[in-house]
Design a protein around this motif. Structure first.
Motif, PDB file in Angstrom:
ATOM      1  N   PHE A   1      40.890  44.964  21.509  1.00 24.20           N
ATOM      2  CA  PHE A   1      41.041  43.661  22.135  1.00 24.20           C
ATOM      3  C   PHE A   1      39.672  43.019  22.322  1.00 24.20           C
ATOM      4  CE2 PHE A   1      44.687  46.169  23.697  1.00 24.20           C
ATOM      5  CZ  PHE A   1      45.723  45.371  23.224  1.00 24.20           C
ATOM      6  N   ILE A   2      39.654  41.719  22.558  1.00 20.86           N
ATOM      7  CA  ILE A   2      38.411  40.975  22.759  1.00 20.86           C
ATOM      8  C   ILE A   2      37.837  41.311  24.137  1.00 20.86           C
ATOM      9  CG2 ILE A   2      37.419  38.665  23.001  1.00 20.86           C
ATOM     10  CD1 ILE A   2      39.561  37.669  21.064  1.00 20.86           C
ATOM     11  N   ALA A   3      36.555  41.620  24.186  1.00 20.99           N
ATOM     12  CA  ALA A   3      35.883  41.892  25.455  1.00 20.99           C
ATOM     13  C   ALA A   3      35.721  40.590  26.240  1.00 20.99           C
ATOM     14  CB  ALA A   3      34.521  42.528  25.211  1.00 20.99           C
ATOM     15  N   VAL A   4      35.915  40.667  27.556  1.00 17.51           N
ATOM     16  CA  VAL A   4      35.793  39.480  28.415  1.00 17.51           C
ATOM     17  C   VAL A   4      34.854  39.805  29.572  1.00 17.51           C
ATOM     18  CG1 VAL A   4      38.082  38.641  27.790  1.00 17.51           C
ATOM     19  CG2 VAL A   4      37.829  40.133  29.770  1.00 17.51           C
ATOM     20  N   PRO A   5      34.320  38.785  30.253  1.00 22.77           N
ATOM     21  CA  PRO A   5      33.354  39.020  31.335  1.00 22.77           C
ATOM     22  C   PRO A   5      33.976  39.756  32.520  1.00 22.77           C
ATOM     23  CG  PRO A   5      33.281  36.736  30.584  1.00 22.77           C
ATOM     24  CD  PRO A   5      34.494  37.343  29.970  1.00 22.77           C
ATOM     25  N   SER A   6      33.137  40.392  33.308  1.00 23.26           N
ATOM     26  CA  SER A   6      33.564  41.026  34.546  1.00 23.26           C
ATOM     27  C   SER A   6      33.779  39.956  35.613  1.00 23.26           C
ATOM     28  CB  SER A   6      32.502  42.023  35.017  1.00 23.26           C
ATOM     29  OG  SER A   6      32.691  42.352  36.378  1.00 23.26           O
ATOM     30  N   VAL A   7      34.969  39.912  36.161  1.00 23.96           N
ATOM     31  CA  VAL A   7      35.256  38.942  37.231  1.00 23.96           C
ATOM     32  C   VAL A   7      34.477  39.305  38.488  1.00 23.96           C
ATOM     33  CG1 VAL A   7      37.067  37.805  38.561  1.00 23.96           C
ATOM     34  CG2 VAL A   7      37.550  38.604  36.246  1.00 23.96           C
ATOM     35  N   GLN A   8      34.350  40.585  38.760  1.00 28.42           N
ATOM     36  CA  GLN A   8      33.596  41.030  39.929  1.00 28.42           C
ATOM     37  C   GLN A   8      32.170  40.505  39.897  1.00 28.42           C
ATOM     38  OE1 GLN A   8      33.329  45.286  40.180  1.00 28.42           O
ATOM     39  NE2 GLN A   8      32.443  45.292  42.230  1.00 28.42           N
TER      40      GLN A   8
ATOM     41  N   MET B   1      31.088  37.944  38.089  1.00 28.59           N
ATOM     42  CA  MET B   1      31.141  36.488  38.099  1.00 28.59           C
ATOM     43  C   MET B   1      31.219  35.953  39.530  1.00 28.59           C
ATOM     44  SD  MET B   1      33.871  34.109  36.016  1.00 28.59           S
ATOM     45  CE  MET B   1      35.262  34.768  36.952  1.00 28.59           C
ATOM     46  N   VAL B   2      32.036  36.606  40.366  1.00 26.04           N
ATOM     47  CA  VAL B   2      32.188  36.184  41.763  1.00 26.04           C
ATOM     48  C   VAL B   2      30.922  36.488  42.556  1.00 26.04           C
ATOM     49  CG1 VAL B   2      33.491  36.609  43.888  1.00 26.04           C
ATOM     50  CG2 VAL B   2      34.694  36.357  41.709  1.00 26.04           C
ATOM     51  N   ARG B   3      30.240  37.575  42.227  1.00 28.43           N
ATOM     52  CA  ARG B   3      28.993  37.891  42.918  1.00 28.43           C
ATOM     53  C   ARG B   3      27.951  36.804  42.716  1.00 28.43           C
ATOM     54  NH1 ARG B   3      28.277  44.342  41.470  1.00 28.43           N
ATOM     55  NH2 ARG B   3      29.471  45.161  43.252  1.00 28.43           N
ATOM     56  N   SER B   4      27.905  36.217  41.523  1.00 29.73           N
ATOM     57  CA  SER B   4      26.902  35.196  41.234  1.00 29.73           C
ATOM     58  C   SER B   4      27.345  33.804  41.668  1.00 29.73           C
ATOM     59  CB  SER B   4      26.572  35.195  39.735  1.00 29.73           C
ATOM     60  OG  SER B   4      27.728  34.896  38.975  1.00 29.73           O
ATOM     61  N   ASP B   5      28.666  33.568  41.717  1.00 30.26           N
ATOM     62  CA  ASP B   5      29.182  32.254  42.119  1.00 30.26           C
ATOM     63  C   ASP B   5      30.624  32.439  42.592  1.00 30.26           C
ATOM     64  OD1 ASP B   5      30.040  29.679  42.463  1.00 30.26           O
ATOM     65  OD2 ASP B   5      29.743  29.050  40.388  1.00 30.26           O
ATOM     66  N   HIS B   6      30.814  32.479  43.913  1.00 30.28           N
ATOM     67  CA  HIS B   6      32.147  32.757  44.451  1.00 30.28           C
ATOM     68  C   HIS B   6      32.977  31.491  44.663  1.00 30.28           C
ATOM     69  CE1 HIS B   6      29.853  31.844  48.119  1.00 30.28           C
ATOM     70  NE2 HIS B   6      31.004  31.489  48.650  1.00 30.28           N
ATOM     71  N   GLN B   7      32.440  30.328  44.315  1.00 28.48           N
ATOM     72  CA  GLN B   7      33.169  29.076  44.514  1.00 28.48           C
ATOM     73  C   GLN B   7      33.851  28.558  43.239  1.00 28.48           C
ATOM     74  OE1 GLN B   7      33.772  27.512  47.346  1.00 28.48           O
ATOM     75  NE2 GLN B   7      32.597  28.983  48.557  1.00 28.48           N
ATOM     76  N   THR B   8      33.261  28.825  42.095  1.00 28.43           N
ATOM     77  CA  THR B   8      33.765  28.262  40.845  1.00 28.43           C
ATOM     78  C   THR B   8      34.856  29.139  40.245  1.00 28.43           C
ATOM     79  OG1 THR B   8      31.605  27.285  40.402  1.00 28.43           O
ATOM     80  CG2 THR B   8      33.123  27.493  38.530  1.00 28.43           C
ATOM     81  N   VAL B   9      35.917  28.488  39.766  1.00 25.29           N
ATOM     82  CA  VAL B   9      36.976  29.167  39.021  1.00 25.29           C
ATOM     83  C   VAL B   9      36.969  28.602  37.601  1.00 25.29           C
ATOM     84  CG1 VAL B   9      39.448  29.655  38.843  1.00 25.29           C
ATOM     85  CG2 VAL B   9      38.365  29.463  41.111  1.00 25.29           C
ATOM     86  N   PRO B  10      36.447  29.347  36.629  1.00 21.60           N
ATOM     87  CA  PRO B  10      36.395  28.827  35.258  1.00 21.60           C
ATOM     88  C   PRO B  10      37.781  28.474  34.723  1.00 21.60           C
ATOM     89  CG  PRO B  10      35.024  30.776  35.487  1.00 21.60           C
ATOM     90  CD  PRO B  10      35.816  30.668  36.751  1.00 21.60           C
ATOM     91  N   GLU B  11      37.814  27.498  33.851  1.00 20.27           N
ATOM     92  CA  GLU B  11      39.070  26.973  33.321  1.00 20.27           C
ATOM     93  C   GLU B  11      39.934  28.060  32.696  1.00 20.27           C
ATOM     94  OE1 GLU B  11      42.037  24.326  32.431  1.00 20.27           O
ATOM     95  OE2 GLU B  11      40.237  23.942  33.639  1.00 20.27           O
ATOM     96  N   ARG B  12      39.303  29.030  32.075  1.00 19.29           N
ATOM     97  CA  ARG B  12      40.076  30.037  31.352  1.00 19.29           C
ATOM     98  C   ARG B  12      40.903  30.926  32.281  1.00 19.29           C
ATOM     99  NH1 ARG B  12      37.819  34.278  26.801  1.00 19.29           N
ATOM    100  NH2 ARG B  12      39.858  34.771  25.915  1.00 19.29           N
ATOM    101  N   TYR B  13      40.575  30.927  33.570  1.00 21.34           N
ATOM    102  CA  TYR B  13      41.330  31.733  34.530  1.00 21.34           C
ATOM    103  C   TYR B  13      42.422  30.926  35.232  1.00 21.34           C
ATOM    104  CZ  TYR B  13      37.659  35.187  33.889  1.00 21.34           C
ATOM    105  OH  TYR B  13      36.791  36.104  33.338  1.00 21.34           O
TER     106      TYR B  13
ATOM    107  N   ARG C   1      45.368  53.541  36.107  1.00 22.50           N
ATOM    108  CA  ARG C   1      44.690  52.248  36.070  1.00 22.50           C
ATOM    109  C   ARG C   1      44.171  51.936  37.467  1.00 22.50           C
ATOM    110  NH1 ARG C   1      45.575  46.375  33.417  1.00 22.50           N
ATOM    111  NH2 ARG C   1      45.012  45.124  35.227  1.00 22.50           N
ATOM    112  N   MET C   2      42.852  51.931  37.611  1.00 21.62           N
ATOM    113  CA  MET C   2      42.218  51.507  38.860  1.00 21.62           C
ATOM    114  C   MET C   2      41.932  50.012  38.756  1.00 21.62           C
ATOM    115  SD  MET C   2      39.572  54.678  39.589  1.00 21.62           S
ATOM    116  CE  MET C   2      38.575  54.318  38.126  1.00 21.62           C
ATOM    117  N   ASN C   3      42.352  49.249  39.759  1.00 29.04           N
ATOM    118  CA  ASN C   3      42.267  47.789  39.717  1.00 29.04           C
ATOM    119  C   ASN C   3      41.352  47.255  40.809  1.00 29.04           C
ATOM    120  OD1 ASN C   3      44.533  47.391  37.708  1.00 29.04           O
ATOM    121  ND2 ASN C   3      45.682  48.374  39.361  1.00 29.04           N
ATOM    122  N   TYR C   4      40.508  46.296  40.432  1.00 34.90           N
ATOM    123  CA  TYR C   4      39.660  45.599  41.404  1.00 34.90           C
ATOM    124  C   TYR C   4      39.920  44.106  41.267  1.00 34.90           C
ATOM    125  CZ  TYR C   4      35.586  44.152  44.124  1.00 34.90           C
ATOM    126  OH  TYR C   4      34.760  43.584  45.073  1.00 34.90           O
ATOM    127  N   TYR C   5      40.427  43.489  42.363  1.00 32.52           N
ATOM    128  CA  TYR C   5      40.716  42.063  42.377  1.00 32.52           C
ATOM    129  C   TYR C   5      39.756  41.375  43.344  1.00 32.52           C
ATOM    130  CZ  TYR C   5      45.105  43.926  40.524  1.00 32.52           C
ATOM    131  OH  TYR C   5      46.048  44.602  39.784  1.00 32.52           O
TER     132      TYR C   5
END
Length: 372
Positions: A22-29, A31-43, A233-237
């Motif tokens: 599968f295609i690799a995607v960025p870590s959401v964890q 992403m939130v650490r660097s900017d917790h206000q923005t929600v990118p369009e793809r999400y 499956r360990m999940n981090y939201y």
């Protein structure tokens, strides 16, 4: 030598019996650490898929709670509750109370997995997600579908879930791919082994009761698995500034026989589709949430339900969970058992090897389709 032999076996069969990249995607964890206000369009989910409050159940539905200690005694009334839960919900909870001594005998109440072991497993999960990103990326999801990162992403346009998982084959030992295990976390391997052994015990007890309800011998479902496998499956939201726009995990059913989920005690995130409405599953401290998968729906000829479920996010706190997926062997046969087929209830599913069923399951998961 042990690690080498297990890697060799893993290389041969891929743990799940097939390989898919599968295609690799960025870590959401991160992403939130660097900017917790923005929600990118793809999400941001399409409107009809967003977790809107008016789509939640307007009644006080709660999934059934089953007394595991009574199931272990083959209590007929508790078996009837289990039968009803599997037909109407496809979900139920089993709770941990305590172990006590009475008249010099030890009595285990309900699922019996010790609170101390559960807390150690949660602690090791947290330590995995606390690792620096460059370390976690060393365990990135490979084409054998074990490791760190989101799976089921096949295009750059596909909507993404607001979460990061680790998926590992936990049992039996020959299916473990230690190349993708975060063994840098102290005692991680030992605690996963101990926890997996307890989950297998709980799973076998539930399967024994389901076998009896399906008018078979109590070891029938266990034997139908051939080799019972356990995926973890360990999940981090991470928290999200606009949780009404995203999903931690998109709606899906599970492909195995049963799933045993350890929720976060403090944060409600799991939702179950029941009678056309999403029902939040309120955590019970120390409880396991159990749900049936597609394999069980097929074996039961559709009498027992593999139900859609999803995970949502919130603005105040990150949430973690651990899902243990009980899966049949790749060569196990899927399809209705004879005791669940009659003139008034003809077979709904064709017989197929589990490995072939799982290939179609992966395609359905990417497209969002569910087994009928």
């Amino acid at each position: 030598m042990e690690v080498k032999s297990e890697k060799s076996k893993q290389k041969e069969n891929g743990g799940l019996g097939f390989r898919k990249r599968f295609i690799a995607v960025p870590s959401v964890q991160e992403m939130v650490r660097s900017d917790h206000q923005t929600v990118p369009e793809r999400y941001i989910q399409e409107y009809e898929k967003r977790p809107l409050t008016d789509a939640l159940s307007s009644t006080s539905y709660e999934i059934p709670v089953i007394d595991f200690s009574l199931l272990a005694k083959r209590d007929e009334n508790e078996q009837k509750k289990l039968d009803s839960a599997c037909k109407e919900w496809g979900f139920f909870q089993v709770i941990y109370i305590y172990i006590y001594i009475y008249m010099s005998c030890m009595h285990i109440i309900n699922h019996g997995v010790g609170e101390e072991l559960i807390e150690r497993m949660r602690d090791r999960e947290a330590a995995c997600f606390d690792l620096p990103l460059e370390v976690k990326n060393k365990y990135a999801l490979g084409d054998a579908m074990q490791g760190y990162g989101q799976a089921f992403v096949e295009s750059e346009e596909q909507k993404l879930d607001w979460g990061d998982p680790f998926f590992l084959m936990a049992y039996p030992p020959q299916y473990r791919n230690f190349h993708n295990w975060p063994l840098i976390v102290p005692s991680f391997k030992e605690i996963v082994e101990e926890y997996s052994a307890e989950i297998i015990r709980v799973s076998e007890e539930i399967l024994a009761n389901l076998s009896l309800l399906m008018k078979m011998k109590e070891d029938s479902l266990k034997e139908m698995h051939k080799v019972m496998r356990l995926g973890m499956r360990m999940n981090y939201y991470p928290l999200c500034s606009k949780p009404e726009l995203v999903l931690g995990v998109s709606p899906h059913s599970d492909g195995g026989s049963i799933t045993i989920l350890l929720q976060d005690d403090d944060v409600t995130g799991l939702q179950v589709l029941h009678q056309g409405q999403w029902v939040p599953v309120k955590p019970l401290p120390g409880a396991f949430v159990v749900n049936l998968g597609d394999a069980m729906q097929m074996w039961s000829n559709g009498v027992y339900k593999s139900v859609e479920h999803r995970a949502i996010t919130n603005t105040r706190k990150a949430r973690m969970s651990i899902a243990m997926f009980v899966m049949p062997d790749n060569d196990a046969e899927m399809g209705p058992v004879d005791t669940m087929v009659c003139d008034n209830c003809p077979a709904r599913y064709q017989r197929v090897k589990y490995k072939n069923f799982m290939r179609s399951y992966l395609d359905r998961t990417v497209t969002g389709e569910q087994i009928k």
